[in-house]
Motif scaffolding. Structure first.
Motif, PDB file in Angstrom:
ATOM      1  N   ASP A   5       0.832  -1.212   0.000  1.00 42.73           N
ATOM      2  CA  ASP A   5       0.000   0.000   0.000  1.00 42.73           C
ATOM      3  C   ASP A   5       0.863   1.257   0.000  1.00 42.73           C
ATOM      4  O   ASP A   5       0.558   2.230  -0.673  1.00 42.73           O
TER       5      ASP A   5
ATOM      6  N   THR B 276       2.383   1.693  -3.496  1.00 39.92           N
ATOM      7  CA  THR B 276       1.374   2.210  -4.429  1.00 39.92           C
ATOM      8  C   THR B 276       1.262   3.724  -4.279  1.00 39.92           C
ATOM      9  O   THR B 276       1.266   4.455  -5.265  1.00 39.92           O
ATOM     10  N   GLU B 277       1.203   4.182  -3.035  1.00 33.73           N
ATOM     11  CA  GLU B 277       1.074   5.623  -2.780  1.00 33.73           C
ATOM     12  C   GLU B 277       2.241   6.421  -3.350  1.00 33.73           C
ATOM     13  O   GLU B 277       2.060   7.420  -4.019  1.00 33.73           O
ATOM     14  N   TRP B 278       3.486   5.949  -3.038  1.00 32.78           N
ATOM     15  CA  TRP B 278       4.612   6.789  -3.482  1.00 32.78           C
ATOM     16  C   TRP B 278       4.833   6.684  -4.978  1.00 32.78           C
ATOM     17  O   TRP B 278       5.249   7.638  -5.609  1.00 32.78           O
ATOM     18  N   GLU B 279       4.511   5.529  -5.584  1.00 32.98           N
ATOM     19  CA  GLU B 279       4.647   5.416  -7.039  1.00 32.98           C
ATOM     20  C   GLU B 279       3.617   6.309  -7.722  1.00 32.98           C
ATOM     21  O   GLU B 279       3.905   6.948  -8.726  1.00 32.98           O
ATOM     22  N   HIS B 280       2.413   6.357  -7.145  1.00 36.19           N
ATOM     23  CA  HIS B 280       1.358   7.213  -7.673  1.00 36.19           C
ATOM     24  C   HIS B 280       1.795   8.684  -7.615  1.00 36.19           C
ATOM     25  O   HIS B 280       1.611   9.452  -8.547  1.00 36.19           O
ATOM     26  N   ARG B 281       2.441   9.043  -6.497  1.00 37.32           N
ATOM     27  CA  ARG B 281       2.925  10.406  -6.334  1.00 37.32           C
ATOM     28  C   ARG B 281       3.989  10.741  -7.378  1.00 37.32           C
ATOM     29  O   ARG B 281       3.999  11.820  -7.968  1.00 37.32           O
TER      30      ARG B 281
ATOM     31  N   ASP C 268       4.320   9.351 -10.301  1.00 34.84           N
ATOM     32  CA  ASP C 268       3.657   9.451 -11.599  1.00 34.84           C
ATOM     33  C   ASP C 268       3.068  10.850 -11.791  1.00 34.84           C
ATOM     34  O   ASP C 268       3.208  11.450 -12.850  1.00 34.84           O
ATOM     35  N   ARG C 269       2.412  11.343 -10.734  1.00 41.16           N
ATOM     36  CA  ARG C 269       1.796  12.681 -10.813  1.00 41.16           C
ATOM     37  C   ARG C 269       2.862  13.747 -11.027  1.00 41.16           C
ATOM     38  O   ARG C 269       2.684  14.684 -11.786  1.00 41.16           O
TER      39      ARG C 269
END
Lengths: 109, 109
Positions: free
Chosen positions: A88, A91-96, A98-99
């Motif tokens: 989890d 997922t959060e830091w990879e999403h960050r 990506d943004r």
């Protein structure tokens, strides 16, 4: 031990000890008796039993007494809970990231 | 902190505390200052700093002082080491279950 009962504090705390990790590593290869488990470990049987109790309360190991032999096996609930918590975060830091990459690409245009 | 320096005992021990996990959860969303980090936590700034020191020694968090502000961010090394250790156990027990299934299929023939 069901998923709902796994206490993640206990799981991580239990895994913070090298002897307990060695026990989990050994049991990943298959179930064995407490005495077989204790043999290669340079500690008393009483100490092994104490570590097993901590691992069992954490949902990392399951022990069962059949006749005079207590057998230990991996309980996947504990490790799965720890794995999920880490996944989890990833997922959060990879999403960050990506943004951030999207933002930088927009800036370049 | 480089991969080779990560002490897995320390990583799991650090993650065994709910406040430290809350800090890692918060930082997964992006870097913030120590005071921003402390605000929603119901503990003193001194306690936050102590938790951050443990997280930093474990390779889970990196802090850096720029001017008068200390900023914290996730350090991926620590979580990756924990993730890898768990994944290795999973590989072992899944491999064992595969062998068991093969054995049972052979028996049935």
């Amino acid at each position: 031990m069901r998923r709902g009962k796994v206490n993640i504090d206990r799981v991580f705390h239990a895994l913070g000890d090298p002897t307990r990790r060695a026990i989990v590593e050994r049991l990943s290869g298959g179930p064995i008796s407490v005495s077989q488990l204790a043999k290669p470990l340079a500690i008393t049987l009483a100490a092994v039993v104490q570590h097993l109790q901590i691992l069992e309360t954490s949902g990392l190991v399951h022990t069962e007494k059949v006749g005079r032999t207590r057998t230990c096996r991996i309980e996947t609930e504990g490790l799965s809970a720890a794995e999920q918590w880490i996944a989890d975060r990833r997922t959060e830091w990879e999403h960050r990231l990506d943004r951030l990459a999207e933002f930088l690409a927009e800036e370049e245009k």
